[in-house]
Design a protein around this motif. Sequence first.
Motif: not given
Length: 179
Positions: A84-90, A75-79, A149-156, A106-115
């Motif tokens: 993410l659309n703003k960051i990636g697409l815009r 559910p947090t991924c949906k929130e 190289i992994i430089r930073y990690r954010h959880v949440g 389900l993942a393909r359908d979800w991305l089609q529905r929510y961009e």
Amino acid sequence: MRKFWVFTPFVAFLVMGVFLYKGLFMDPSKLPSALIDRPFPSFSLPSLYEPDQLMTEADFKGEVALLNVWATWCPTCKEEHEQLNKIGLREGVPIYGLNYKDDPQLARDWLQRYEDPYTKVVVDRDGRLGLDLGVYGAPETYILDSDGIIRYRHVGEVDEKVWQKLKGLMEIIAAEGEA
């Protein structure tokens, strides 16, 4: 000896109190990662959109980018998805997706529905790559430098405040790569 047993519950209460008090001041989004400043783990997994094509860690090299661990059951991924659309697409920031312990259709359908804000999406159906990354659960977001190289990690969740922090870190990492 009886006097000792009389004070045992009191001592146990004090010890628990100290640990609980310390926990009040800890940031739950700051989970340690042994992979910071290390290469992205080796893997060979299918692409979400081209299941016959295997992706590897080499697919995450070439530019400073975000890697977002997500799933349709989260559910947090949906929130966070609109951000993410703003960051990636815009804003045009490259975001790689790691679809974690999920059904690819389900993942393909979800991305089609929510961009779809992702440049590339790898399917980690059994969670092995997530385990190698030390993923606690979705969502998690990593900053990768141009060498993978992994430089930073954010959880949440990535919201606007978190994005501004990540954006600043990405600019610093990009400038270091140019120097």
